[in-house]
Design a protein around this motif. Structure first.
Motif, PDB file in Angstrom:
ATOM      1  N   LEU A 188       3.391 -11.890 -24.613  1.00 26.32           N
ATOM      2  CA  LEU A 188       2.921 -13.184 -24.786  1.00 26.32           C
ATOM      3  C   LEU A 188       4.027 -14.216 -24.207  1.00 26.32           C
ATOM      4  CD1 LEU A 188       0.970 -13.252 -27.869  1.00 26.32           C
ATOM      5  CD2 LEU A 188       0.224 -13.484 -25.520  1.00 26.32           C
TER       6      LEU A 188
ATOM      7  N   VAL B  33      -7.348 -19.887 -28.188  1.00 25.74           N
ATOM      8  CA  VAL B  33      -7.260 -18.443 -28.585  1.00 25.74           C
ATOM      9  C   VAL B  33      -8.486 -17.640 -29.360  1.00 25.74           C
ATOM     10  CG1 VAL B  33      -5.832 -16.672 -29.615  1.00 25.74           C
ATOM     11  CG2 VAL B  33      -4.754 -18.500 -28.464  1.00 25.74           C
TER      12      VAL B  33
ATOM     13  N   ALA C 187      -6.297  -7.098 -29.611  1.00 29.18           N
ATOM     14  CA  ALA C 187      -5.381  -6.225 -30.327  1.00 29.18           C
ATOM     15  C   ALA C 187      -5.440  -6.201 -31.882  1.00 29.18           C
ATOM     16  CB  ALA C 187      -3.857  -6.930 -30.054  1.00 29.18           C
TER      17      ALA C 187
ATOM     18  N   LEU D  44      -7.598 -17.616 -23.976  1.00 25.75           N
ATOM     19  CA  LEU D  44      -6.941 -16.046 -24.487  1.00 25.75           C
ATOM     20  C   LEU D  44      -7.966 -15.492 -25.063  1.00 25.75           C
ATOM     21  CD1 LEU D  44      -3.109 -17.038 -25.091  1.00 25.75           C
ATOM     22  CD2 LEU D  44      -4.296 -16.479 -22.926  1.00 25.75           C
TER      23      LEU D  44
ATOM     24  N   LEU E 108      -6.287 -10.185 -23.284  1.00 28.44           N
ATOM     25  CA  LEU E 108      -5.036  -9.571 -23.792  1.00 28.44           C
ATOM     26  C   LEU E 108      -5.262  -8.123 -24.531  1.00 28.44           C
ATOM     27  CD1 LEU E 108      -3.469 -12.611 -25.916  1.00 28.44           C
ATOM     28  CD2 LEU E 108      -2.962 -11.711 -23.547  1.00 28.44           C
TER      29      LEU E 108
ATOM     30  N   MET F 288       2.499  -6.851 -27.974  1.00 29.87           N
ATOM     31  CA  MET F 288       1.827  -8.110 -27.772  1.00 29.87           C
ATOM     32  C   MET F 288       2.883  -9.343 -27.831  1.00 29.87           C
ATOM     33  SD  MET F 288      -0.809 -10.034 -27.630  1.00 29.87           S
ATOM     34  CE  MET F 288      -2.238  -9.230 -28.039  1.00 29.87           C
TER      35      MET F 288
ATOM     36  N   SER G 114      -8.045 -11.838 -27.340  1.00 31.52           N
ATOM     37  CA  SER G 114      -7.294 -10.823 -27.822  1.00 31.52           C
ATOM     38  C   SER G 114      -8.060  -9.687 -28.122  1.00 31.52           C
ATOM     39  CB  SER G 114      -6.542 -11.372 -28.871  1.00 31.52           C
ATOM     40  OG  SER G 114      -5.458 -10.382 -29.413  1.00 31.52           O
TER      41      SER G 114
ATOM     42  N   ARG H 258     -10.056 -14.381 -31.032  1.00 33.36           N
ATOM     43  CA  ARG H 258      -9.573 -13.110 -31.542  1.00 33.36           C
ATOM     44  C   ARG H 258     -10.843 -12.010 -31.409  1.00 33.36           C
ATOM     45  NH1 ARG H 258      -6.457 -11.316 -37.230  1.00 33.36           N
ATOM     46  NH2 ARG H 258      -6.891  -8.992 -37.013  1.00 33.36           N
TER      47      ARG H 258
ATOM     48  N   ILE I   2      -0.373 -15.285 -32.075  1.00 37.44           N
ATOM     49  CA  ILE I   2      -0.631 -15.512 -30.736  1.00 37.44           C
ATOM     50  C   ILE I   2      -0.310 -16.919 -30.153  1.00 37.44           C
ATOM     51  CG2 ILE I   2      -2.071 -15.481 -28.776  1.00 37.44           C
ATOM     52  CD1 ILE I   2      -3.890 -13.165 -30.451  1.00 37.44           C
TER      53      ILE I   2
END
Length: 272
Positions: free
Chosen positions: A79, A113, A95, A91, A68, A75, A93, A115, A103
């Motif tokens: 999504l 997810v 961001a 995923l 992402l 965002m 990310s 990050r 998210i």
């Protein structure tokens, strides 16, 4: 990872693509990149790195990892569009400011997810990469992601509560350092140097200083004291910076960047 889907085609996405292609992490033809607009941007990335342009988010369905790399303000909408094509993918990310929980909510509770906040030097395999993952991400999936990112630089796993701070001094760090170098280059020009020649010396100074700090295991303050002789040239320059509050300004800049990352998370994930 066998296939990657990258949502977004900005500078961070390009830096990541350049790094993993040059590192040989994955066949560039198995990197699918989708952009909200500017089809010509995807064609550029295809020409430069050999990636496969994706016409829609549906290409994410048969990939192992979804990156992402859209702007934080895009965002949540991205999504929602991506959600129908998610199953077992991780995923990842990029961001700034967007929490993992936000998210997951936007994707209907997708459990995998991670990050992260890489910085631009991942393009030359010298990145600094902060990473946070919740317990819902299986260790084997996390390990594969960390191994991939480790080829692009130094990966540091941290608690998510520290991600905004990492975004401030690591993610934004290249911009802050470049700002300081702008001023030093200008001073060199005023002292008679051609910009290109000054830049060569300045860039090597930064590279060399970083190597000394790492290889000698010194703190920045320790190295500064070592190179600052009483009444010498460094001492004279540091006195000026101290009198102008440069130290305090840098500390405040990093704090403000961290606050802004937190603000962005609230602004761009606000429901309704």
């Amino acid at each position: 990872m066998k296939r990657l889907f990258i949502l977004g085609a900005g500078s961070m996405a390009e830096s990541f693509i350049k790094g993993i292609v040059e590192e040989g992490v994955i066949d560039p033809r198995d990197i699918f990149v989708c952009n909200r607009s500017r089809r010509e941007r995807l064609l550029e990335l295809s020409e430069w790195y050999g990636i496969t342009p994706a016409d829609s988010m549906a290409r994410a369905a048969d990939t192992d990892l979804v990156i992402l790399a859209v702007k934080p303000y895009d965002m949540m909408e991205a999504l929602k569009q991506l959600r129908p094509y998610l199953s077992n993918q991780v995923l990842l990310s990029f961001a700034a400011g967007i929490p993992i929980d936000a998210i997951r909510r936007a994707t209907g509770g997708h459990p995998y997810v991670i990050r992260t906040m890489p910085n631009v030097p991942v393009a030359v395999m010298q990145g600094a990469i902060a990473l946070s993952a919740p317990p819902t991400v299986p260790r084997d999936k996390l390990r594969r992601v960390v191994e991939m990112l480790a080829g692009l630089g130094q990966v540091v796993e941290i608690e998510e509560g520290l991600m905004d701070a990492a975004t401030a001094f690591s993610g934004s760090g290249p911009g802050f350092i470049s700002y300081l170098l702008e001023a030093m280059e200008q001073a060199a020009v005023e002292l008679g140097f051609a910009p290109e020649l000054a830049r060569r010396l300045l860039v090597q100074t930064v590279i060399g200083t970083a190597h000394v700090l790492r290889e000698w295991d010194l703190s920045p303050s320790e190295l500064r004291r070592r190179v600052t002789s009483p009444n010498g040239t460094t001492h004279a320059g540091v006195e000026v910076m101290q009198s102008r509050g440069v130290y305090e300004a840098i500390v405040e800049a990093v704090r403000r960047a961290a606050v802004r990352a937190e603000e962005m998370g609230r602004e761009y994930t606000r429901e309704g």
